[in-house]
Design an enzyme around this catalytic site. Sequence first.
Site, PDB file in Angstrom:
ATOM      1  CG  HIS A   6      -0.906  -0.515   2.363  1.00  0.00           C
ATOM      2  ND1 HIS A   6      -0.792  -1.845   2.645  1.00  0.00           N
ATOM      3  CD2 HIS A   6      -0.800   0.116   3.539  1.00  0.00           C
ATOM      4  CE1 HIS A   6      -0.616  -2.006   3.938  1.00  0.00           C
ATOM      5  NE2 HIS A   6      -0.618  -0.831   4.505  1.00  0.00           N
ATOM      6  NE  ARG A  30     -11.223  -3.833  -5.973  1.00  0.00           N
ATOM      7  CZ  ARG A  30      -9.938  -3.957  -6.295  1.00  0.00           C
ATOM      8  NH1 ARG A  30      -9.609  -4.479  -7.462  1.00  0.00           N
ATOM      9  NH2 ARG A  30      -9.002  -3.565  -5.480  1.00  0.00           N
ATOM     10  CB  CYS A  36      -9.625  -1.151 -13.709  1.00  0.00           C
ATOM     11  SG  CYS A  36     -10.052  -2.690 -12.897  1.00  0.00           S
TER      12      CYS A  36
HETATM   13  C1  PEP Z   1      -6.242  -5.910 -10.917  1.00  0.00           C
HETATM   14  O1  PEP Z   1      -6.107  -6.999 -10.351  1.00  0.00           O
HETATM   15  O2  PEP Z   1      -5.857  -5.683 -12.078  1.00  0.00           O
HETATM   16  C2  PEP Z   1      -6.867  -4.789 -10.206  1.00  0.00           C
HETATM   17  C3  PEP Z   1      -7.147  -3.669 -10.819  1.00  0.00           C
HETATM   18  O3  PEP Z   1      -7.116  -4.908  -8.888  1.00  0.00           O
HETATM   19  P1  PEP Z   1      -6.006  -4.877  -7.736  1.00  0.00           P
HETATM   20  O4  PEP Z   1      -4.745  -4.403  -8.331  1.00  0.00           O
HETATM   21  O5  PEP Z   1      -6.531  -3.974  -6.689  1.00  0.00           O
HETATM   22  O6  PEP Z   1      -5.966  -6.312  -7.306  1.00  0.00           O
HETATM   23 MG    MG Z   2      -7.185  -7.520  -8.583  1.00  0.00          MG
END
Ligand code: PEP
Ligand code: MG
Length: 622
Positions: free
Chosen positions: A193, A336, A508
């Site tokens: 993080h 999300r 994303c």
């Molecule tokens: C991903 O897995 O591509 C995503 C956008 O979610 P995170 O990076 O939060 O797991």
């Molecule tokens: Mg993810």
Amino acid sequence: MSLMFSGIGVSQGLAIGEIHVLRRDGFGVEARTLDKREIPDEVRRLKRAIKAARTQLRATRDSIPKDAPSDVSAFIDSHLLMLDDNALSQTPIDIIKSEFVNAETALKQQQQALVSVFDAMGDAYIASRIDDVNQVIALMLQALSGGIDPLLDPDAWKGRIVVADDLTPSDTVIMQNHGVAGFVTEQGGQLSHTAILARSLGIPAVVGLQNIRKYLKNGETITLDGQSGLLVAEPTDAHLRESRNRQKAARKIARDLSGLIDRPSVTLDGISLNLWANIDVDDDVKSLKRVNAAGVGLFRTEFMFMNRENAPTEQEHFKEYSKILRALKDSPLTIRSIDLGGDKMAASLHNSGPMAHNPAMGLRGIRLALNDLSLFVPQLRAILRASAKGPVRLLIPMLTNRAEILQVRTLINDIKLSLDEAGLAYDPNLPIGGMIEVPAAAIAAPSFAADLDFLSIGTNDLIQYTLAIDRIDEQVHYLYDPLHPAVLRLVQTIIQTGREAGIPVTLCGEMAGDPQYVRVLLGLGLTEFSMPPNLLLAVKQVLINSKVSRLKSQVQKLIHAPDVETQQQLLGVINKSAEPQKKPDSGKTAATTKQKPKPKTSKTSKMSKKKAGKTGKTSGKS
Ligand code: PEP
Ligand code: MG
């Protein structure tokens, strides 16, 4: 003599500055046996150290800017609470008295005892707090040694590149406040993080360089490339000149890019695109507005659960979502639901069972949410209530099968009934989308699509699970290949599925914010990209200067490339085929740096030093 190091670039930008090495860990602890008469003085010394640590934490909390995310000060509050806990404030005193040892030895003993108790419990909550315990004990040891925390001395930070073993998210915010030019850490991966916050706050950063502090000295000049992960200590004049020129060029590109803010997001052959922003904390909405994003394509709500003892209440969720909606005006907000578990642990998970042996494949994302409705239902209720205030979409992370969607839909229907009874408003047609980030879900997407209103491709995890490489393990980072044919085929399948089902598909993962890859995605048929706001204009520039009709066949060739060399050659063609693209930072591309594992020595197993392409010190040239 220049030294080059290659780590994991987690937050792009080129920084040049003097090194400021932080040593908050590893204080040399000299064990001393005491005479009985010395005991009262030693107890007083420890009490004074606890007081000094407390004063320091409070001062740190007071120096946090007013507009910093609220979880930053909550994080410091949790350290203050720990400091007052008997385990740290009383037990070490008991050890001094019973074992006749000095305060440092007593603290170290207690630290070992706590760590082994925590390990034995195998509890996810406790595991997530070991780092906190270690950080608080390090602070106490530092206070015993009479040291002051450089965090309190802003002048020591301004324009410097901080090198530390690890940094907390609150350190990251404070560093930005004090004008730090960049940071390097020995621990951490792309998705810690701290790394995610560094990206949000725009601080160039490189992580995962184990033992780097052995090689760097305070006051030396260093260049840090947050994109390629390259550090050059004691750079030559030629390298410094080149770096300054690159910084200048990056600033000019940023100025030029701002001219694109109001340009429509349409390709050269007239395909309309939606460019969304990913946000991690509510504050990120400000940068989203600056680049005129279509809305929030991904709000990672995990941060709301971190650095606090208990999960947020329904009202806290509701307030947070309403605040973001107000800032967004009428742009959509994709929330999300919690994607905790795996590498994203939170203190509030302590009721969610023991830590999994392999957390990335354990109770994570929607699995964890459905397993612990006390975390999930308040969030779903708040999302529904917020949907009455503005355009909200719900996104479910880590779907693996259709049953999970049906369970969520049942919960939502029940919540709608109870909101009706309570007279609370919501959007009856709240769109529900699924993150497609597990290969099984990508392959089976056609059987899910009818139950969903939109799809969102999470390439960060899709790549991790498809290629069987831990996304936060720097040792296999070189295998993290977004262009692997298996990954491209899965992305293509998902886009195709969305098209056939008549529902929108967004991507994303980090890939959507990388100018190297966005034409590939465009050629696969993607029209909705969601990325960190500070990357949006660079991506927009590439996309609006592209012709989809031309990219389609080139990308099909790329999928069938027989080897990495051909793949790189085709990628070059794809990225040249329309107007020349400019990048805000012209470091090495992720694609070219990832192909070869870096040479490693046993001592510096997670760090590589390069000499003219090989390991070692350079002699004056870099
Ligand atoms: C991903 O897995 O591509 C995503 C956008 O979610 P995170 O990076 O939060 O797991
Ligand atoms: Mg993810």
